[in-house]
Design a protein around this motif. Structure first.
Motif, mmCIF file in Angstrom:
data_model
loop_
_atom_site.group_PDB
_atom_site.id
_atom_site.type_symbol
_atom_site.label_atom_id
_atom_site.label_comp_id
_atom_site.label_asym_id
_atom_site.label_seq_id
_atom_site.Cartn_x
_atom_site.Cartn_y
_atom_site.Cartn_z
ATOM 1 N N ILE A 115 0.833 -1.206 0.000
ATOM 2 C CA ILE A 115 0.000 0.000 0.000
ATOM 3 C C ILE A 115 0.872 1.262 0.000
ATOM 4 O O ILE A 115 0.627 2.207 -0.757
ATOM 5 C CB ILE A 115 -0.953 0.004 1.213
ATOM 6 N N ILE A 116 1.881 1.285 0.853
ATOM 7 C CA ILE A 116 2.744 2.464 0.973
ATOM 8 C C ILE A 116 3.520 2.710 -0.322
ATOM 9 O O ILE A 116 3.740 3.863 -0.718
ATOM 10 C CB ILE A 116 3.725 2.301 2.154
ATOM 11 N N GLU A 117 3.927 1.640 -0.995
ATOM 12 C CA GLU A 117 4.684 1.772 -2.245
ATOM 13 C C GLU A 117 3.930 2.563 -3.305
ATOM 14 O O GLU A 117 4.533 3.260 -4.113
ATOM 15 C CB GLU A 117 5.023 0.386 -2.805
ATOM 16 N N THR A 118 2.611 2.443 -3.305
ATOM 17 C CA THR A 118 1.810 3.103 -4.345
ATOM 18 C C THR A 118 0.997 4.283 -3.810
ATOM 19 O O THR A 118 0.243 4.903 -4.552
ATOM 20 C CB THR A 118 0.843 2.088 -4.981
ATOM 21 N N ALA A 119 1.155 4.577 -2.515
ATOM 22 C CA ALA A 119 0.384 5.676 -1.913
ATOM 23 C C ALA A 119 0.832 7.025 -2.460
ATOM 24 O O ALA A 119 2.006 7.215 -2.797
ATOM 25 C CB ALA A 119 0.524 5.648 -0.395
ATOM 26 N N SER A 120 -0.097 7.947 -2.523
ATOM 27 C CA SER A 120 0.230 9.295 -3.013
ATOM 28 C C SER A 120 0.985 10.077 -1.947
ATOM 29 O O SER A 120 0.994 9.714 -0.772
ATOM 30 C CB SER A 120 -1.065 10.037 -3.360
ATOM 31 N N SER A 121 1.613 11.163 -2.379
ATOM 32 C CA SER A 121 2.357 12.008 -1.442
ATOM 33 C C SER A 121 1.426 12.598 -0.386
ATOM 34 O O SER A 121 1.827 12.830 0.756
ATOM 35 C CB SER A 121 3.065 13.131 -2.201
ATOM 36 N N VAL A 122 0.171 12.815 -0.757
ATOM 37 C CA VAL A 122 -0.809 13.355 0.195
ATOM 38 C C VAL A 122 -0.994 12.387 1.361
ATOM 39 O O VAL A 122 -1.036 12.785 2.527
ATOM 40 C CB VAL A 122 -2.164 13.608 -0.503
ATOM 41 N N VAL A 123 -1.080 11.106 1.059
ATOM 42 C CA VAL A 123 -1.241 10.084 2.095
ATOM 43 C C VAL A 123 0.017 9.987 2.947
ATOM 44 O O VAL A 123 -0.043 9.936 4.183
ATOM 45 C CB VAL A 123 -1.556 8.704 1.458
ATOM 46 N N LEU A 124 1.172 9.970 2.300
ATOM 47 C CA LEU A 124 2.431 9.815 3.014
ATOM 48 C C LEU A 124 2.741 11.027 3.898
ATOM 49 O O LEU A 124 3.423 10.903 4.907
ATOM 50 C CB LEU A 124 3.574 9.573 2.029
ATOM 51 N N GLU A 125 2.247 12.181 3.510
ATOM 52 C CA GLU A 125 2.469 13.391 4.315
ATOM 53 C C GLU A 125 1.607 13.402 5.568
ATOM 54 O O GLU A 125 1.879 14.149 6.504
ATOM 55 C CB GLU A 125 2.147 14.634 3.476
ATOM 56 N N ARG A 126 0.558 12.553 5.595
ATOM 57 C CA ARG A 126 -0.394 12.580 6.718
ATOM 58 C C ARG A 126 -0.197 11.413 7.682
ATOM 59 O O ARG A 126 -1.029 11.179 8.559
ATOM 60 C CB ARG A 126 -1.829 12.553 6.181
ATOM 61 N N LEU A 127 0.875 10.678 7.536
ATOM 62 C CA LEU A 127 1.121 9.552 8.441
ATOM 63 C C LEU A 127 1.256 10.048 9.879
ATOM 64 O O LEU A 127 1.816 11.119 10.121
ATOM 65 C CB LEU A 127 2.382 8.797 8.008
ATOM 66 N N GLU A 128 0.761 9.268 10.815
ATOM 67 C CA GLU A 128 0.716 9.693 12.218
ATOM 68 C C GLU A 128 1.837 9.049 13.040
ATOM 69 O O GLU A 128 2.393 8.028 12.645
ATOM 70 C CB GLU A 128 -0.653 9.333 12.806
ATOM 71 N N PRO A 129 2.154 9.618 14.210
ATOM 72 C CA PRO A 129 3.205 9.054 15.067
ATOM 73 C C PRO A 129 2.989 7.579 15.378
ATOM 74 O O PRO A 129 3.943 6.793 15.420
ATOM 75 C CB PRO A 129 3.123 9.914 16.329
ATOM 76 N N LYS A 130 1.721 7.164 15.604
ATOM 77 C CA LYS A 130 1.453 5.768 15.940
ATOM 78 C C LYS A 130 1.894 4.830 14.823
ATOM 79 O O LYS A 130 2.319 3.699 15.074
ATOM 80 C CB LYS A 130 -0.032 5.567 16.240
#
Length: 410
Positions: free
Chosen positions: A215-230
Motif C-alpha cells: 500500500i505504501i509503495e503506491t500511496a500518493s504524497s498526500v497520504v504519506l504526508e499525513r502519516l501519524e506518530p502511531k
C-alpha cells in the motif's frame, strides 16, 4: 515412462514434460499439452509463446480441455495397467474466475464468511493459476475491505486467513493505485492489526507488514504526508521484535515502509522520536542479510540528514562502528550509504569524541582502503572530503599510518 514395457503413443506425450498427459488441453495454436505443464510455462514467466509453434498465447483461460484425447489416454492406460501403466483419473473441473466472485459474495454473509475465507486461503496456496484468477476477480480488494471492516468492528475473526490470502496473491500495483480514497483506512487498519494477538502471531504480523508495504509503495504524497506518530511507533516496534516473533521477510517489509516514508522531513522526525535510529543500529549489529543491511543504511542516511537523527545515531555507542564495519563487506550500495552517513556525521556533528571514535573503530583505515577500489567518482570525492576535514586531528595520533592518509589529502 522409461521403465514401461510398452510403447506409449506419441500423441499421448506432453511436449513440455515429455510425460503421459493427465489433463490434456489444447491451446489456440492447435497444440495439446498437459494442463499443469502449460499453465506453469505461462504463469511462471518462462515465455508467453506456444513452446512448439512459438506463436503468442494470450492467457491460461484460452486453454480448451481435450476430452476426446483424455478418454483415449485413460482407455489405453486401463488396457495396459498389467504392464505397469498407471490409471489416470478424470480430472476435477477447473476452477475459474466466477468461482472466486461467488466466494467474494459469501464474505458479505456472517454464516458463510469464515468458510469462504478458509477456501480462499486453501485455493491460494494450491497453485499459481488460482492466484491469477483471484486477482482478476478482485480478491485483493475484497480482502482489504474485510480487514478494514474488522478494524471498524474491533473483531479479529478471519483476519489471519484474509492476511494469508493477501500475502499469497500479493496486491497488484495497478489495483493498489485504484484505492487512493481508501488508503487512509487501509493503513490505519493494518497498523491496528500489528497490535492484535493471534494464534499464528509470527505469520499474521509478517503478512500485515507485507500488505502495508504494498500500500505504501503506491500511496500518493498526500497520504504519506499525513502519516501519524502511531504509524511509526508500530513499524519501529516490528523492528525491535526478534525473528522468533516476525519473519525476516516481515522485517524487510517494515524497512521498505520506513524507507518509502523517509523523503518527508516530518516523517523523519517522527521516526527519530519513535526510536527508529537505535532500533536500526541494534538490528544491524545482528549482522543481517545483505538486502536488510542495504535497507537499514538507506534509512539511517535519511535520518542522519536531520540534527535529531544524528544526535540519536551518536548516542548509540555502536553507531559509527557498525556503519564502518559494513564498508567493503556488503555491496556497492551499502558502501554508498555508509560513506554518506559518515559524511553527514563528519560535516555536522564532528566533536572531538566523534573524531577519535572514527579513528578508533577503523573508519579512517576503511575509507583509505575504499579509495583504492574502483568505486564511483562521487563516492571517492565524498570519502576524500571526510579524510581531509579531520586529517590534522588524525595525524596527531601515533597509531595512524601518516603516509597512507597524506596520500589522499593532498
Amino acid at each position: 515412462m522409461e521403465d514401461l514395457d510398452v510403447e506409449v503413443p506419441k500423441y499421448f506425450i506432453c511436449p513440455i514434460s515429455l510425460q503421459i498427459m493427465r489433463d490434456p488441453v489444447t491451446a489456440i495454436t492447435g497444440i495439446t499439452y498437459d494442463r499443469e505443464s502449460i499453465e506453469q510455462w505461462l504463469l511462471k514467466g518462462k515465455s508467453t509463446n506456444c513452446p512448439v509453434t512459438q506463436q503468442p498465447l494470450p492467457t491460461v483461460s484460452d486453454l480448451t480441455p481435450n476430452h476426446t484425447l483424455r478418454r483415449l489416454i485413460q482407455a489405453w492406460c486401463n488396457e495396459n495397467a498389467s504392464l505397469g501403466v498407471d490409471r489416470i483419473p478424470t480430472p476435477k473441473p477447473s476452477i475459474n474466475k466466477f468461482h472466486f466472485l461467488k466466494l467474494i459474495k459469501q464474505l458479505q454473509h456472517p454464516d458463510s464468511k469464515m468458510k469462504a475465507l478458509k477456501e480462499l486461503d486453501l485455493l491460494a496456496v494450491k497453485n499459481e493459476r488460482n492466484r491469477k484468477y483471484m486477482v482478476e476477480a478482485g480478491v485483493p480488494k475484497a480482502m482489504l475491505s474485510f480487514i478494514v471492516n474488522c478494524f471498524k468492528e474491533d473483531c479479529v475473526s478471519g483476519l489471519e486467513e484474509a492476511l494469508s490470502v493477501l500475502f499469497l496473491i500479493r496486491i497488484p500495483s495497478a489495483e493498489a493505485n485504484l484505492l487512493p480514497k481508501q488508503n487512509d483506512q487501509i493503513i490505519k487498519s493494518l497498523i491496528w492489526v500489528l497490535g492484535c494477538e493471534f494464534n499464528t502471531q509470527v505469520m499474521a504480523k509478517s503478512h500485515a507488514v507485507s500488505a502495508l508495504k504494498s500500500i505504501i509503495e503506491t500511496a500518493s504524497s498526500v497520504v504519506l504526508e499525513r502519516l501519524e506518530p502511531k504509524f511509526f511507533e508500530m513499524i519501529v516496534g516490528v523492528l525491535k521484535q526478534c525473528t522468533t516473533r516476525i519473519t525476516q521477510q516481515g522485517i524487510n517489509s517494515a524497512l521498505h515502509v520506513l524507507l518509502d516514508a523517509c523523503p518527508w522531513g516530518r516523517n523523519r522526525l517522527m521516526m527519530v522520536e519513535s526510536g527508529a535510529v537505535s532500533a536500526l543500529i541494534e538490528l544491524e549489529l545482528g549482522s543481517p542479510e545483505k538486502r536488510t543491511t542495504e535497507l537499514i543504511l538507506g534509512i539511517l542516511f535519511h535520518l542522519c540528514s536531520c540534527a535529531d537523527g544524528r544526535a540519536e545515531f551518536l548516542r548509540h555507542k555502536g553507531g559509527i562502528a557498525v556503519v564502518t564495519k559494513r564498508i567493503m563487506r556488503v555491496s556497492p550500495a551499502a558502501d554508498d550509504r555508509a560513506v554518506l552517513i559518515l559524511s553527514l556525521i563528519s560535516k555536522f556533528s564532528a566533536t572531538s569524541w566523534v573524531v577519535h571514535e572514527m579513528l578508533e573503530v577503523g573508519t579512517v583505515t576503511n575509507l583509505c582502503m575504499l579509495l583504492q577500489l574502483d568505486c564511483a567518482t562521487y563516492l571517492k570525492e565524498k570519502t576524500m572530503e571526510i579524510l581531509r576535514s579531520h586529517s590534522d586531528d588524525w595525524l596527531k595520533f601515533p597509531c595512524i599510518d601518516k603516509s597512507v592518509l597524506t596520500r589522499y589529502i593532498k
